[in-house]
Design a protein around this motif. Sequence first.
Motif, PDB file in Angstrom:
ATOM      1  N   TYR A   1       0.641  -1.147  -0.055  1.00 63.44           N
ATOM      2  CA  TYR A   1      -0.086   0.006  -0.141  1.00 63.44           C
ATOM      3  C   TYR A   1       1.161   1.339   0.098  1.00 63.44           C
ATOM      4  O   TYR A   1       2.430   1.359   0.672  1.00 63.44           O
ATOM      5  CB  TYR A   1      -0.784  -0.122   1.287  1.00 63.44           C
ATOM      6  N   LEU A   2       0.005   2.371  -1.060  1.00 59.84           N
ATOM      7  CA  LEU A   2       1.311   3.228  -0.839  1.00 59.84           C
ATOM      8  C   LEU A   2       0.445   4.680   0.274  1.00 59.84           C
ATOM      9  O   LEU A   2      -0.776   5.144   0.115  1.00 59.84           O
ATOM     10  CB  LEU A   2       1.221   4.407  -2.213  1.00 59.84           C
ATOM     11  N   VAL A   3       0.644   4.753   1.438  1.00 62.19           N
ATOM     12  CA  VAL A   3      -0.340   6.183   2.242  1.00 62.19           C
ATOM     13  C   VAL A   3       0.498   7.306   1.558  1.00 62.19           C
ATOM     14  O   VAL A   3       1.825   7.804   1.554  1.00 62.19           O
ATOM     15  CB  VAL A   3       0.229   6.482   3.673  1.00 62.19           C
ATOM     16  N   ALA A   4      -0.718   8.282   1.478  1.00 61.61           N
ATOM     17  CA  ALA A   4      -0.493   9.264   0.525  1.00 61.61           C
ATOM     18  C   ALA A   4      -1.574  10.013   0.819  1.00 61.61           C
ATOM     19  O   ALA A   4      -2.668  10.405   1.349  1.00 61.61           O
ATOM     20  CB  ALA A   4      -0.045   9.913  -1.215  1.00 61.61           C
ATOM     21  N   TRP A   5      -0.713  11.902   0.895  1.00 60.00           N
ATOM     22  CA  TRP A   5      -2.032  12.768   1.007  1.00 60.00           C
ATOM     23  C   TRP A   5      -2.959  13.070  -0.412  1.00 60.00           C
ATOM     24  O   TRP A   5      -1.764  13.742  -1.017  1.00 60.00           O
ATOM     25  CB  TRP A   5      -1.345  14.059   1.513  1.00 60.00           C
ATOM     26  N   ASP A   6      -3.959  13.398  -1.022  1.00 57.07           N
ATOM     27  CA  ASP A   6      -5.200  13.301  -2.165  1.00 57.07           C
ATOM     28  C   ASP A   6      -5.134  14.755  -2.088  1.00 57.07           C
ATOM     29  O   ASP A   6      -5.888  15.233  -1.312  1.00 57.07           O
ATOM     30  CB  ASP A   6      -5.570  12.498  -1.928  1.00 57.07           C
ATOM     31  N   ARG A   7      -4.057  15.265  -3.503  1.00 56.35           N
ATOM     32  CA  ARG A   7      -4.358  16.819  -3.050  1.00 56.35           C
ATOM     33  C   ARG A   7      -5.768  16.743  -4.077  1.00 56.35           C
ATOM     34  O   ARG A   7      -6.465  18.364  -3.350  1.00 56.35           O
ATOM     35  CB  ARG A   7      -3.251  17.192  -4.392  1.00 56.35           C
TER      36      ARG A   7
END
Length: 315
Positions: free
Chosen positions: A185-191
Amino acid sequence: MSTSERMLRLLSLLQTHRYWPGPELSERLEVSDRTLRRDVDRLRELGYTVDAVRGAAGGYQLRAGGSLPPLLLEDEEAVAVAVGLRTAAAGAVAGMDDWSVQALSKVLSLMPPRLRRQMDAVASQTDSPGPWEGAPVFDAAVLTTLAQACRDSEMLRFDYAAREAEVTHRRVEPLRLVSIGRRWYLVAWDRDRMDWRSFRLDRISDPEPTGQRFRPRDLPGGDALAFVQQGIRRMPQRHAVRVRLAMTADDLAARVGRWGTVTPDGEGCVLEMNVDDLDWPVMVLAGSGADFVVESPPELAEKVAEVGARFSRAG
């Protein structure tokens, strides 16, 4: 430090970051800016491509060149690389197994005996179910692209096929990669959605770094693994597994790890899992070495009977 020691230390620092401010490098090495510039020139003569930015806010960046120069690894880094290659050789990422075997053979041929013993100790004390039939597979290039973007705090664009939904285009600030069971999984802030998200790597396609840097945000709770686990628990799963086993809760919890909930029940324990398919619960039960009773779902009892009959025929 002598010149050679200082050069090795400089190379080690440049290999850990994409960009180093000049004053910070000088402070780390305890040398003047002039000496640092001379050491950088020596690295360039040895074939390392080091870019320099002039000015008060200037610094240095080790850039990829036409060929891979010698890498400088600390003992712990060498062990981690060897263990990682051994795991990759088992094959969870498409196209990685053959190349991992070749790279592992080169690393092992150069490792001193004491580091080999450390690597063997780590491998022998690590439980990993390994890949099996039906495990999701993704391109190795996706993994490396995302890992570099996380390291460099560089915004990404990619297409994402969400669960039972159309493909959407995402713009994210990547933070961390997480491996749980058979999935990455990639943990990221969705812009676009202005919120934190976790993305399955096997559903990501055409990841593209934008060249735009960002200041990493604070993840709620600060733990990427816990964030992904919470998201998985909130998702509806196909099967709610409940099994009663004749073994201690501590022994079973050591086998199940973070992929299930184990509660004591008299002299035994109860295992509960929410899963999309039943392969993993069957593997856990087969490896438990204990008698058990499947309480739900009926499909698990049927699958256990099917696997048991197959094993009986083989025996």
